[in-house]
Design a protein around this motif. Structure first.
Motif, PDB file in Angstrom:
ATOM      1  N   THR A 105       0.886  -1.207  -0.072  1.00 37.34           N
ATOM      2  CA  THR A 105       0.200  -0.092  -0.210  1.00 37.34           C
ATOM      3  C   THR A 105       0.852   1.435   0.049  1.00 37.34           C
ATOM      4  O   THR A 105       1.965   1.231   0.803  1.00 37.34           O
ATOM      5  N   LEU A 106       0.652   2.332  -0.920  1.00 35.82           N
ATOM      6  CA  LEU A 106       1.130   3.565  -0.705  1.00 35.82           C
ATOM      7  C   LEU A 106       0.325   4.456   0.029  1.00 35.82           C
ATOM      8  O   LEU A 106      -0.785   4.711  -0.415  1.00 35.82           O
ATOM      9  N   LEU A 107       1.184   5.053   1.117  1.00 33.54           N
ATOM     10  CA  LEU A 107       0.354   5.971   1.992  1.00 33.54           C
ATOM     11  C   LEU A 107       0.836   7.275   1.614  1.00 33.54           C
ATOM     12  O   LEU A 107       2.308   7.499   1.848  1.00 33.54           O
ATOM     13  N   LEU A 166      -4.641   8.314   0.597  1.00 34.58           N
ATOM     14  CA  LEU A 166      -4.272   9.516   0.701  1.00 34.58           C
ATOM     15  C   LEU A 166      -4.644   9.933   2.186  1.00 34.58           C
ATOM     16  O   LEU A 166      -5.716   9.783   2.688  1.00 34.58           O
ATOM     17  N   SER A 167      -3.679  10.797   3.068  1.00 32.17           N
ATOM     18  CA  SER A 167      -3.873  11.037   4.287  1.00 32.17           C
ATOM     19  C   SER A 167      -3.719  12.562   4.391  1.00 32.17           C
ATOM     20  O   SER A 167      -2.714  13.002   4.529  1.00 32.17           O
ATOM     21  N   PRO A 168      -4.720  13.239   4.237  1.00 29.61           N
ATOM     22  CA  PRO A 168      -4.585  14.793   4.650  1.00 29.61           C
ATOM     23  C   PRO A 168      -4.418  15.220   5.905  1.00 29.61           C
ATOM     24  O   PRO A 168      -4.481  14.387   6.853  1.00 29.61           O
ATOM     25  N   ALA A 169      -3.885  16.375   6.046  1.00 33.33           N
ATOM     26  CA  ALA A 169      -3.524  16.975   7.395  1.00 33.33           C
ATOM     27  C   ALA A 169      -4.431  16.648   8.422  1.00 33.33           C
ATOM     28  O   ALA A 169      -4.063  16.469   9.562  1.00 33.33           O
ATOM     29  N   ASP A 170      -5.870  17.064   8.209  1.00 30.43           N
ATOM     30  CA  ASP A 170      -6.801  16.869   9.284  1.00 30.43           C
ATOM     31  C   ASP A 170      -8.152  16.562   8.596  1.00 30.43           C
ATOM     32  O   ASP A 170      -8.052  16.614   7.172  1.00 30.43           O
ATOM     33  N   SER A 171      -9.034  16.365   9.241  1.00 29.29           N
ATOM     34  CA  SER A 171     -10.418  16.151   8.798  1.00 29.29           C
ATOM     35  C   SER A 171     -11.040  16.826   7.985  1.00 29.29           C
ATOM     36  O   SER A 171     -12.084  16.570   6.925  1.00 29.29           O
ATOM     37  N   THR A 172     -10.678  18.354   8.062  1.00 26.73           N
ATOM     38  CA  THR A 172     -11.207  19.362   7.231  1.00 26.73           C
ATOM     39  C   THR A 172     -10.905  19.367   5.831  1.00 26.73           C
ATOM     40  O   THR A 172     -11.611  19.798   4.960  1.00 26.73           O
ATOM     41  N   GLN A 219      -0.954  -4.607   5.045  1.00 25.85           N
ATOM     42  CA  GLN A 219       0.228  -5.206   5.587  1.00 25.85           C
ATOM     43  C   GLN A 219       1.650  -4.459   5.302  1.00 25.85           C
ATOM     44  O   GLN A 219       2.039  -3.925   6.159  1.00 25.85           O
ATOM     45  N   THR A 220       1.990  -4.552   3.998  1.00 28.88           N
ATOM     46  CA  THR A 220       3.316  -3.606   3.913  1.00 28.88           C
ATOM     47  C   THR A 220       2.990  -2.315   3.274  1.00 28.88           C
ATOM     48  O   THR A 220       2.070  -2.011   2.256  1.00 28.88           O
ATOM     49  N   ILE A 221       3.206  -1.345   4.072  1.00 31.54           N
ATOM     50  CA  ILE A 221       2.848  -0.045   3.810  1.00 31.54           C
ATOM     51  C   ILE A 221       4.023   0.925   3.748  1.00 31.54           C
ATOM     52  O   ILE A 221       5.014   0.946   4.236  1.00 31.54           O
ATOM     53  N   MET A 222       4.001   1.570   2.422  1.00 30.06           N
ATOM     54  CA  MET A 222       5.117   2.580   1.947  1.00 30.06           C
ATOM     55  C   MET A 222       4.471   4.006   2.153  1.00 30.06           C
ATOM     56  O   MET A 222       3.548   4.363   1.624  1.00 30.06           O
ATOM     57  N   ILE A 223       5.123   4.838   2.888  1.00 29.44           N
ATOM     58  CA  ILE A 223       4.917   6.006   3.313  1.00 29.44           C
ATOM     59  C   ILE A 223       5.865   7.220   2.480  1.00 29.44           C
ATOM     60  O   ILE A 223       6.945   7.135   2.775  1.00 29.44           O
ATOM     61  N   ILE A 224       5.069   8.130   1.803  1.00 35.49           N
ATOM     62  CA  ILE A 224       5.940   9.102   1.191  1.00 35.49           C
ATOM     63  C   ILE A 224       4.965  10.430   1.687  1.00 35.49           C
ATOM     64  O   ILE A 224       3.931  10.556   2.067  1.00 35.49           O
ATOM     65  N   GLY A 225       5.892  11.513   1.414  1.00 35.00           N
ATOM     66  CA  GLY A 225       5.053  12.891   1.694  1.00 35.00           C
ATOM     67  C   GLY A 225       4.966  13.753   0.276  1.00 35.00           C
ATOM     68  O   GLY A 225       4.849  12.584  -1.126  1.00 35.00           O
ATOM     69  N   THR A 226       5.083  14.961   0.045  1.00 33.46           N
ATOM     70  CA  THR A 226       4.833  15.466  -1.114  1.00 33.46           C
ATOM     71  C   THR A 226       6.039  16.456  -1.513  1.00 33.46           C
ATOM     72  O   THR A 226       5.784  17.327  -2.451  1.00 33.46           O
ATOM     73  N   ASP A 227       7.123  16.072  -0.866  1.00 37.00           N
ATOM     74  CA  ASP A 227       8.136  17.052  -1.004  1.00 37.00           C
ATOM     75  C   ASP A 227       9.465  16.509  -1.794  1.00 37.00           C
ATOM     76  O   ASP A 227      10.510  17.219  -1.692  1.00 37.00           O
ATOM     77  N   ALA A 228       9.111  15.424  -2.165  1.00 36.35           N
ATOM     78  CA  ALA A 228      10.428  14.675  -2.754  1.00 36.35           C
ATOM     79  C   ALA A 228      10.243  14.242  -4.276  1.00 36.35           C
ATOM     80  O   ALA A 228       9.786  12.959  -4.490  1.00 36.35           O
ATOM     81  N   PRO A 229      10.293  15.189  -5.043  1.00 35.93           N
ATOM     82  CA  PRO A 229       9.784  14.745  -6.495  1.00 35.93           C
ATOM     83  C   PRO A 229      10.859  14.003  -7.357  1.00 35.93           C
ATOM     84  O   PRO A 229      10.686  13.344  -8.370  1.00 35.93           O
ATOM     85  N   GLU A 271      19.051  14.209   1.669  1.00 38.42           N
ATOM     86  CA  GLU A 271      20.433  14.788   2.108  1.00 38.42           C
ATOM     87  C   GLU A 271      20.517  15.579   3.399  1.00 38.42           C
ATOM     88  O   GLU A 271      21.372  15.982   3.806  1.00 38.42           O
ATOM     89  N   ASP A 272      19.396  16.166   3.894  1.00 39.10           N
ATOM     90  CA  ASP A 272      19.316  17.228   5.090  1.00 39.10           C
ATOM     91  C   ASP A 272      19.044  16.291   6.221  1.00 39.10           C
ATOM     92  O   ASP A 272      18.887  16.772   7.592  1.00 39.10           O
ATOM     93  N   GLY A 273      19.374  14.845   6.249  1.00 37.99           N
ATOM     94  CA  GLY A 273      19.178  14.122   7.614  1.00 37.99           C
ATOM     95  C   GLY A 273      18.040  13.552   7.905  1.00 37.99           C
ATOM     96  O   GLY A 273      17.793  12.786   8.785  1.00 37.99           O
ATOM     97  N   GLY A 274      16.790  13.976   6.899  1.00 37.15           N
ATOM     98  CA  GLY A 274      15.592  13.271   7.044  1.00 37.15           C
ATOM     99  C   GLY A 274      15.582  12.162   6.317  1.00 37.15           C
ATOM    100  O   GLY A 274      16.482  11.222   5.849  1.00 37.15           O
ATOM    101  N   VAL A 275      14.296  11.572   5.923  1.00 36.98           N
ATOM    102  CA  VAL A 275      13.987  10.766   5.145  1.00 36.98           C
ATOM    103  C   VAL A 275      13.048  11.080   4.019  1.00 36.98           C
ATOM    104  O   VAL A 275      12.043  11.842   4.267  1.00 36.98           O
ATOM    105  N   THR A 276      12.826  10.506   2.921  1.00 39.76           N
ATOM    106  CA  THR A 276      11.975  10.690   1.769  1.00 39.76           C
ATOM    107  C   THR A 276      11.028   9.802   1.474  1.00 39.76           C
ATOM    108  O   THR A 276      10.200   9.776   1.052  1.00 39.76           O
ATOM    109  N   LEU A 277      11.285   8.576   2.249  1.00 32.79           N
ATOM    110  CA  LEU A 277      10.229   7.428   2.047  1.00 32.79           C
ATOM    111  C   LEU A 277      10.705   6.355   3.350  1.00 32.79           C
ATOM    112  O   LEU A 277      11.825   6.427   3.646  1.00 32.79           O
ATOM    113  N   MET A 278       9.660   5.990   4.009  1.00 38.11           N
ATOM    114  CA  MET A 278       9.597   4.975   5.084  1.00 38.11           C
ATOM    115  C   MET A 278       8.706   3.792   4.808  1.00 38.11           C
ATOM    116  O   MET A 278       7.431   4.195   4.652  1.00 38.11           O
TER     117      MET A 278
END
Length: 232
Positions: A11-13, A61-67, A106-116, A141-148
């Motif tokens: 699943t892509l989240l 798709l997981s938006p920032a809040d219910s609104t 079961q297998t879930i891949m999480i991304i945001g919208t900042d890593a084109p 490169e900034d010490g974070g992650v782009t995918l988990m």
């Protein structure tokens, strides 16, 4: 019995936020203005949706809040929408991830919208990692992650230093501490600062994906105009 691969069933989240003028991308807005920051945020979202549209398995798709649920439902016709709860990013990731696992994902891949620069090769590499490891990460490169991604629920990641250059290291330690095995894909980078746009121009020049070409055109115009203002 038919063997199923994470490539077919994962699943892509996508953690996302509705682009709004004057909200989000504040570090870009600080140097380029809120209008440009809004345009770039919208173009980055389109790139993440481009990836989601081609994903072979379920998409959430997981938006920032219910609104923002109604907005999110109109982004991609086949995607499920699960809004994020309140709390820091670690709490929200753990909550949405567990909610999906309770539903049978079961297998879930999480991304945001900042890593084109994420692409099918990186996703494939990440999914390959999950055939022999519990967790897969793409270091930024900034010490974070782009995918988990993970085959099982995340350990307690609420108290790690999100949005800092120690995130990736802390996330790795938390997973190891919890007995998780970890695989890594090739590193990538997020788009947070104006300097990231200069690198993006080079990296996207020959990327034929439509949303990436639109982002490339936008960013090239932004950087060119910014350079004119600085030198004039």
């Amino acid at each position: 019995m038919k063997h199923t691969s994470p490539h077919d069933t994962a699943t892509l989240l996508v953690f996302c936020k509705q682009p709004k003028l004057g909200q989000g991308k504040q570090r870009l807005a600080a140097t380029l203005g809120k209008d440009v920051a809004f345009e770039i945020a919208s173009a980055l979202l389109a790139c993440a949706l481009e990836d989601a549209a081609k994903w072979p398995g379920p998409v959430v798709l997981s938006p920032a809040d219910s609104t923002e649920e109604e907005w999110a439902r109109n982004l991609l016709c086949h995607a499920e929408v699960v809004a994020q709860p309140q709390g820091n990013l670690g709490h929200r990731i753990m909550s949405v991830d567990q909610q999906l696992r309770d539903q049978g994902h079961q297998t879930i891949m999480i991304i945001g919208t900042d890593a084109p620069m994420l692409n099918e090769a990186v996703f494939s590499q990440a999914l390959d990692g999950l055939t022999h490891s519990d967790v897969t990460l793409s270091a930024a490169e900034d010490g974070g992650v782009t995918l988990m991604g993970s085959r099982i629920h995340w350990p307690n990641i609420v108290d790690i230093p999100w949005s800092t250059d120690r995130l990736g290291e802390s996330l790795h330690y938390k997973c190891v501490q919890a007995g998780r095995s970890i695989a890594y894909t090739q590193p990538s980078y997020d788009i947070d600062h104006e300097k990231d746009l200069h690198k993006l121009i080079v990296d996207l020049e020959h990327d034929l994906r439509p949303a990436r070409q639109a982002l490339f055109t936008l960013v090239k115009s932004v950087v060119y105009n910014s350079t004119i203002k600085v030198t004039s």
